[in-house]
Design an enzyme around this catalytic site. Structure first.
Site, mmCIF file in Angstrom:
data_model
loop_
_atom_site.group_PDB
_atom_site.id
_atom_site.type_symbol
_atom_site.label_atom_id
_atom_site.label_comp_id
_atom_site.label_asym_id
_atom_site.label_seq_id
_atom_site.Cartn_x
_atom_site.Cartn_y
_atom_site.Cartn_z
ATOM 1 N N GLU A 28 -16.395 -5.544 15.180
ATOM 2 C CA GLU A 28 -17.080 -4.480 14.430
ATOM 3 C C GLU A 28 -18.590 -4.447 14.667
ATOM 4 O OE1 GLU A 28 -15.885 -5.164 10.342
ATOM 5 O OE2 GLU A 28 -13.786 -4.781 10.777
ATOM 6 N N GLU B 75 -4.477 -4.965 14.154
ATOM 7 C CA GLU B 75 -4.434 -5.108 12.687
ATOM 8 C C GLU B 75 -3.725 -3.926 12.026
ATOM 9 O OE1 GLU B 75 -8.345 -6.019 11.066
ATOM 10 O OE2 GLU B 75 -8.857 -7.275 12.780
ATOM 11 N N ASN C 187 -13.269 -5.964 19.238
ATOM 12 C CA ASN C 187 -12.269 -5.503 18.271
ATOM 13 C C ASN C 187 -12.975 -4.669 17.197
ATOM 14 O OD1 ASN C 187 -9.509 -5.807 17.079
ATOM 15 N ND2 ASN C 187 -10.564 -6.968 15.464
ATOM 16 N N HIS D 226 -6.228 0.169 11.069
ATOM 17 C CA HIS D 226 -5.960 0.219 9.628
ATOM 18 C C HIS D 226 -5.849 1.701 9.272
ATOM 19 C CE1 HIS D 226 -6.427 -4.010 8.882
ATOM 20 N NE2 HIS D 226 -7.550 -4.018 9.577
ATOM 21 N N ASP E 81 -1.880 -1.509 9.865
ATOM 22 C CA ASP E 81 -1.153 -1.259 8.621
ATOM 23 C C ASP E 81 -1.327 0.215 8.278
ATOM 24 O OD1 ASP E 81 -3.790 -1.469 7.594
ATOM 25 O OD2 ASP E 81 -3.387 -3.331 6.522
HETATM 26 C C1 XIL Z 1 -9.579 -8.754 5.715
HETATM 27 C C2 XIL Z 1 -8.507 -9.677 5.165
HETATM 28 O O1 XIL Z 1 -7.258 -9.066 5.326
HETATM 29 C C3 XIL Z 1 -8.750 -9.988 3.711
HETATM 30 O O2 XIL Z 1 -7.880 -11.013 3.271
HETATM 31 C C4 XIL Z 1 -10.181 -10.449 3.495
HETATM 32 O O3 XIL Z 1 -10.390 -10.642 2.097
HETATM 33 C C5 XIL Z 1 -11.158 -9.445 4.071
HETATM 34 O O4 XIL Z 1 -10.867 -9.229 5.446
HETATM 35 N N1 XIL Z 1 -11.108 -5.923 9.700
HETATM 36 C C6 XIL Z 1 -10.993 -7.223 10.131
HETATM 37 C C7 XIL Z 1 -10.266 -8.203 9.281
HETATM 38 O O5 XIL Z 1 -11.378 -7.547 11.250
HETATM 39 O O6 XIL Z 1 -10.768 -9.496 9.431
HETATM 40 C C8 XIL Z 1 -10.250 -7.783 7.827
HETATM 41 O O7 XIL Z 1 -9.411 -8.699 7.125
HETATM 42 C C9 XIL Z 1 -9.798 -6.355 7.679
HETATM 43 C C10 XIL Z 1 -10.708 -5.417 8.407
#
Ligand code: XIL
Length: 377
Positions: free
Chosen positions: A181, A289, A224, A260, A291
């Site tokens: 990020e 990641e 990422n 996400h 979801d």
């Molecule tokens: C999130 C986790 O899922 C949570 O448990 C934590 O409290 C905060 O971070 N982008 C990322 C991840 O790269 O590391 C993040 O994970 C979600 C967004």
């Protein structure tokens, strides 16, 4: 306010900028929770259904917001969770356990216990590991963010952290999310909230890739981010940066999209097109990641139509990755709602994973499995 909240606020903002693409009906309407159980079918497990060389992963819960929940750390104490984790997936990503605030809680102290546990679990179950993450603006310990270190000290701290953490797991990590990020929603480098870029300048990014490569020459090194699923200002910024770094011979090997997603904003229909342009640079690509959250009805239970729409998003994200040669790693951000970060971070949204709190499979699970099977040819 804890640093993790910053990530959330910007994540929600980025999602708002995603172009709206209408969702389409799920590919397999029979693949519902009410459908006959397929547990004895051949290739029932995601990892078996996957084509050769294609890794299907999940985040391993623990740390992060889980510390504030009233359930126990699932990784160590939830047997059902561990069973499904071992059976279904061929790749695992520590959800929090390799982040600075967990693995390096004090300047002179590392805590490897949770990360070691995940890497050992993975090896025992024939899984690969995605390391997450090394250079990030979020979830850094206060000793680091508020330490008032000089530039020289910070550079030395970062290099030592990389040598220690990457070195410890050298040869055991398939892909590292080296930089996480680093651009904001407008495609500008985070020159304020990312301590490393703010204090050491943009050149630190290339140095970090070099240091990680020295510490583990086998691992594939990734950028990422979220909000980069589509062709947009942010993914354009990554495209320009990775092309330039490759030209300079910096060891960058991959570009990954977190994905996400939310049914509020539509599916990023140009995901495959976007992955292809990075593929054409010679980079690996990955979905890291995934979801798919949704606005829950008052009773908290998604409707069948919502679950079908969600399944469709999962299926399309997977199909986009499968269609791109160098996209061989596809990870969902947790497989059960029981431990999902979504309800904690996105008010009113939930049901974002492929299994319920009780590990019942949703249509999204079957959509993934059947799409993987279909890709075996
Ligand atoms: C999130 C986790 O899922 C949570 O448990 C934590 O409290 C905060 O971070 N982008 C990322 C991840 O790269 O590391 C993040 O994970 C979600 C967004």
């Amino acid at each position: 306010m804890r640093p993790i909240r910053f990530a959330t606020a910007s994540l929600a903002a980025a999602a708002l900028t995603l172009p709206l693409v209408a969702g389409v009906a799920t590919a397999d309407p029979s693949a519902g929770r009410e459908a006959a159980p397929h547990s004895n079918a051949r290739f029932d497990r995601l990892r078996e259904a996957a084509p050769e060389g294609f890794f299907v992963g999940t985040a391993v819960a623990g740390g992060g917001h889980h510390l504030e929940q009233d359930y126990p750390d699932p990784f160590t104490s939830d047997k059902e969770y561990r069973k499904i984790l071992g059976r279904q997936f061929s790749s695992v990503s520590p959800e929090n356990q390799m982040k600075w605030e967990f693995i390096h809680p004090e300047r002179d102290r590392y805590d490897f216990a949770a990360a070691d546990g995940i890497v050992e679990f993975a090896e025992k179950h024939g899984q690969v590991v995605r390391g997450h993450t090394l250079l990030w603006h979020s979830q850094n310990p206060a000793w680091l963010e508020k330490g008032g270190f000089s530039k020289e000290e910070l550079r030395a701290i970062l290099r030592e952290h990389i040598t220690t953490v990457v070195g410890r797991y050298a040869g055991r990590i398939q892909q590292w999310d080296v930089a996480n990020e680093i651009f904001d929603g407008e495609g500008e480098l985070r020159t304020q909230d990312n301590i490393w870029i703010r204090e050491l300048g943009p050149g630190i990014v290339a140095d970090v890739f070099r240091w990680v490569h020295e510490a583990d020459p086998e691992a594939k090194l990734f950028f990422n981010d979220y909000g980069v699923e589509s062709v947009n200002a942010k993914s354009d910024a990554y495209y320009a940066l990775t092309r330039e770094l490759l030209r300079q011979g910096v060891p960058v090997h991959g570009f990954s999209v977190q994905a996400h997603l939310s049914t509020r904003y539509g599916f990023p229909g140009d995901l495959e097109t976007n992955l292809r342009r990075f593929d054409a640079l010679g980079l690996e690509t990955a979905v890291t990641e995934l979801d798919v959250r949704m606005d829950l009805p008052e009773n908290g239970v998604p409707t069948q139509a919502q679950e079908r729409k969600q399944a469709d998003y999962y299926q399309r994200a997977l199909s986009a990755c499968l269609a791109v040669d160098g996209c061989n790693s596809f990870t969902i951000w947790g497989f059960t709602d029981k431990y999902s970060w979504v309800p904690v971070f996105f008010e009113g949204e939930g049901s974002a994973t492929v299994m319920t709190d009780d590990f019942d499979r949703k249509p999204a699970f079957y959509a993934l499995r059947d799409t993987l099977k279909g890709a075996r040819g």
